[in-house]
Design an enzyme around this catalytic site. Sequence first.
Site, PDB file in Angstrom:
ATOM      1  CB  CYS A  15      -1.883  -2.852   3.037  1.00 48.28           C
ATOM      2  SG  CYS A  15      -2.173  -4.571   3.436  1.00 48.28           S
ATOM      3  CB  CYS A  19      -5.103  -4.572   2.284  1.00 47.27           C
ATOM      4  SG  CYS A  19      -4.225  -4.729   3.831  1.00 47.27           S
ATOM      5  CG  ASP A  20      -5.726  -1.865  -0.630  1.00 48.84           C
ATOM      6  OD1 ASP A  20      -6.770  -2.358  -0.195  1.00 48.84           O
ATOM      7  OD2 ASP A  20      -5.166  -0.886  -0.107  1.00 48.84           O
TER       8      ASP A  20
END
Length: 309
Positions: free
Chosen positions: A131, A134-135
Amino acid sequence: MEKVVIIGSGCAGLTAALYAARANLKPLVVTGRQPGGLLTTTSVVENFPGFPEGVDGYELMVRMQKQAERFGARVQFGVVESVDLSKQPFRLSVDGETVETETLIIASGAGHKHLELDSELKLENKGVTYCATCDGALPMFRSQPLVVVGGGDSACEEAMYLTRFGSVVYLVHRRDSLRASKIMVERTLAHTKIHPVWDSVVTEVLDVAKGKVTGVKVKNLKTGAEKVIECAGVFVAIGHRPNTALFKGVIDMDDHGYIVPRKGAATNVPGVFVAGDCSDRVYRQAVTAAGLGCAAAIEAERFLAARNE
Ligand SMILES: Cc1cc2nc3c(=O)[nH]c(=O)nc-3n(C[C@H](O)[C@H](O)[C@H](O)COP(=O)(O)OP(=O)(O)OC[C@H]3O[C@@H](n4cnc5c(N)ncnc54)[C@H](O)[C@@H]3O)c2cc1C
């Protein structure tokens, strides 16, 4: 007889539990094999509102569960093995025991597809991620070469997003053209930071011995030639698989198995509601899953109120 049963204990399920509990419905949450859901597998969550310093994914989920329990939610470790939604009350088999309920909230999430490499598994959260939203912004990826694996819309979106952080983004795809929409393909290939690596698959993520990602070995499927691409992060974007097999043929789904709500969180079966990643192939974030969980609980509460009028 339960008033509300929630399948899944991720952000969607536990937020639904919080709302249903505060509405005095004493919901029963069945956790599944992954209590706390996907977020428990990540160390730092930097985009969940209310945590300016970021929060450990596991800790966030423990807090969500405690918050729901404080108002009367019951969380039971178990797996829903089958469902009978053909008549009221709905009947679920949970580890061999039958549970009857007036309403059901499906919050069973979606898993990502893996490359099925041993090295990928060992380096998950050590540079291998699924992701970019997300990261991607984590310090370990900033100004570093990054690799995205995949060739669909998600892979293109991840690659575009990562151009903000990485020095260069290699897009490794097994074919010689992208499967994404035309506009997405044009944008992706026009970006100066994105370098496609055609006809190629990742055969190994390096370096397990060092305990972090330092590169990937790729093999050209046409020529058989192998090479190493140095990178600090590998973003696997080869698709997701919603956990919805239990409901096939009963609850409306799209071709990929994502549940398609009728209106709001309601499904085609009155009294059955859906929330989170199992019905969302677009955003797939903790905060959106939580929001959808809230919506599903409110809908369930209204459904029960209307029945009892
Ligand atoms: C490594 C990683 C890092 C991430 N980082 C972030 C981030 O920083 N920020 C962000 O916003 N999002 C992040 N995400 C995405 C986020 O985790 C998901 O969007 C979110 O968890 C979706 O919540 P959900 O409740 O819909 O599903 P999930 O969290 O997937 O939960 C599904 C639940 O359903 C249960 N279940 C499944 N089948 C059954 C069954 N048959 N019976 C009973 N229960 C069942 C599972 O056990 C689980 O508890 C990350 C995801 C991953 C994998």
